[in-house]
Design an enzyme around this catalytic site. Structure first.
Site, mmCIF file in Angstrom:
data_model
loop_
_atom_site.group_PDB
_atom_site.id
_atom_site.type_symbol
_atom_site.label_atom_id
_atom_site.label_comp_id
_atom_site.label_asym_id
_atom_site.label_seq_id
_atom_site.Cartn_x
_atom_site.Cartn_y
_atom_site.Cartn_z
ATOM 1 N N LYS A 110 0.759 -0.888 0.003
ATOM 2 C CA LYS A 110 -0.104 -0.074 -0.170
ATOM 3 C C LYS A 110 0.878 1.326 -0.069
ATOM 4 C CE LYS A 110 -4.543 0.861 -0.030
ATOM 5 N NZ LYS A 110 -5.646 -0.084 -0.766
ATOM 6 N N ASP A 150 -6.810 4.267 -5.078
ATOM 7 C CA ASP A 150 -7.490 4.114 -3.829
ATOM 8 C C ASP A 150 -8.152 5.487 -3.470
ATOM 9 O OD1 ASP A 150 -7.705 2.205 -1.466
ATOM 10 O OD2 ASP A 150 -7.170 3.833 -0.377
#
Length: 456
Positions: A110, A150
């Site tokens: 991430k 995201d």
């Protein structure tokens, strides 16, 4: 450094594993836990750009490359003022297991940038993306790390990031997913997380009711109004459900007679312009013709009336313990997280208690954690990677059918692991998807790490 979000995610999987019979039956897995919980690599870097007023700005950028035993690092980029290492570590940790559950060859990662894109011009956003990718491009590649979008990173930002990578590395490759259809993207990718959450929930309904029920006629409360919430709502509407809510950070909308596809289309158009739901309800004609109530400062869970299905699709910890109890009182039977770790630990406990104490499957509340229910997005990213490798474009139906199959297989893996290892005391209720998901994915990742010598 305090890392509450990461500690919560870590505690969830530790609790599920310790309450199972996995370590008793296979003690060699116990030594994997302290290894897999430490990222293989954390990259932190400075991002500077010139704003529209000619003033230099700076923000911290990150990439947490957590685990690559199952394949290249894979996980989104988040551009938001809340971005910090705790949140990115929690998201990266979850991503390891979510990706493994899809059955595709992807590791977990991430990344992101602590920045607020609201009220910034397209030109400034382009400069931010190019500045961010200037450093990140040194650490990613189609066989190394394949980021996606995201929160705050949609199609526009992915385009700028891909253009920057191509410029800096002199290479056109499938290094990002969520790309435009005209340059390597996949059909269904924008819809995949929301669609996948609904497909997973439909598998839950099929199992719990022996195929006798579906989304048809069910009242569905959804939080969020971004990509995941929009497409979860559209798929639920398509399947005959009555979607009674959506939300944003400032409030929620409640539609007793159901949110329509026209409502969702208006929200999608307005969200690109960073408009709030309050503004959208007041400005768009779609809301003038249908009764929709806006409630400032509220989430939908205690305001939606009777609820059969709840789909948290906004952000982490968006359902509190009290809200979970309120949903149970409102009749909820199925809860699936479209967001990552959408429920607090207290909410998870409330849902699991309602399941464990049920006298029969029809009385149980069944809760699916995000690493299972929302893995459709990254699953479709994996399908995009496959298409890029083949230099082919699959049809919409091909991708959709593959996504459905992956989500059903994910559900079946969760149930199978729960039945084998979860050590349920009440045999009259439904198996725990919380435990099943965490056990199933842990085994997949642990086996890969042991086979490759990461754990010895």
């Amino acid at each position: 450094m305090s890392e509450p979000e990461f500690q919560q995610a870590y505690s969830e999987i530790v609790s599920a594993l310790n309450e199972s019979t996995l370590f008793e039956k296979k003690p060699e897995y116990k030594k994997v836990l302290p290894i897999v919980s430490v990222p293989e690599r954390i990259i932190q870097f400075r991002v500077t750009w010139e704003d529209d007023n000619g003033i230099q700005q700076v923000a911290p950028g990150y990439r947490v490359q957590y685990n690559s035993a199952k394949g290249p690092y894979k996980g989104g980029l988040r551009f938001h003022p809340s971005v910090n290492l705790s949140i990115l570590k929690f998201l990266g940790f979850e991503q390891i297991f979510k990706n493994a559950l899809t059955g595709l060859d992807m590791g977990g990662a991430k990344g992101g940038l602590c920045v607020d894109l609201k009220n910034k011009s397209d030109n400034e956003i382009r400069r931010i993306c190019y500045a961010f990718m200037r450093e990140l491009s040194n650490h990613i590649g189609q066989d190394t790390d394949v980021p996606a979008g995201d929160i705050g990173v949609g199609g526009r930002e992915i385009g700028y990031l891909f253009g920057a990578y191509r410029s800096y590395r002199n290479s056109w490759e499938g290094v990002l997913t969520g790309k435009g259809l005209n340059w390597g993207g996949s059909l269904i990718r924008p819809e995949a997380t929301g669609y996948g959450c609904v497909y997973f929930t439909q598998a839950m309904i099929d199992y719990a009711t022996n195929g006798k029920e579906s989304f048809q006629g069910k009242r569905v409360a959804i939080s969020g109004s971004g990509n995941v919430a929009q497409f979860a709502a559209l798929k639920a509407i398509e399947l005959g459900a009555i979607v009674v809510s959506l939300s944003d950070s400032k409030g929620c909308i409640i539609a007793e007679d159901g949110i329509t596809s026209e409502h969702v289309a208006a929200i999608a158009e307005a969200k690109i312009k960073f408009k709030s739901l309050e503004q959208i309800v007041g400005e768009y004609s779609a809301f003038a013709e249908n009764k929709v109530k806006y409630i400032a400062g509220a989430r939908p869970w205690l305001n939606a009336g009777k609820v059969d299905i709840a789909l948290p699709c906004a952000t982490q910890n968006e359902v509190s313990g009290d809200e979970a109890k309120g949903l149970i009182a409102a009749g909820v039977k199925f809860v699936s997280e479209g967001s990552n770790m959408g429920c607090t630990a207290e909410a998870l406990h409330a849902f699991e208690t309602a399941r464990e104490s049920a006298s029969s499957p029809s009385e149980a509340v069944w809760y699916a954690v995000g690493k299972a229910a929302n893995c459709g997005g990254v699953a479709c990213s994996g399908l995009e990677m496959a298409q890029n490798s083949q230099r082919k474009r699959w049809t919409r139906d091909d991708v959709d059918q593959a996504l459905k199959k992956i989500m059903v297989n994910c559900f079946n893996d969760c149930v199978k692991a729960a039945e084998e290892y979860s050590n349920e005391k009440n045999q009259n209720t439904l198996p725990s998807i919380v435990k099943g998901a965490n056990i199933a994915v842990f085994i997949k990742v642990a086996d890969a790490m042991i086979d490759q010598g990461d754990v010895f």
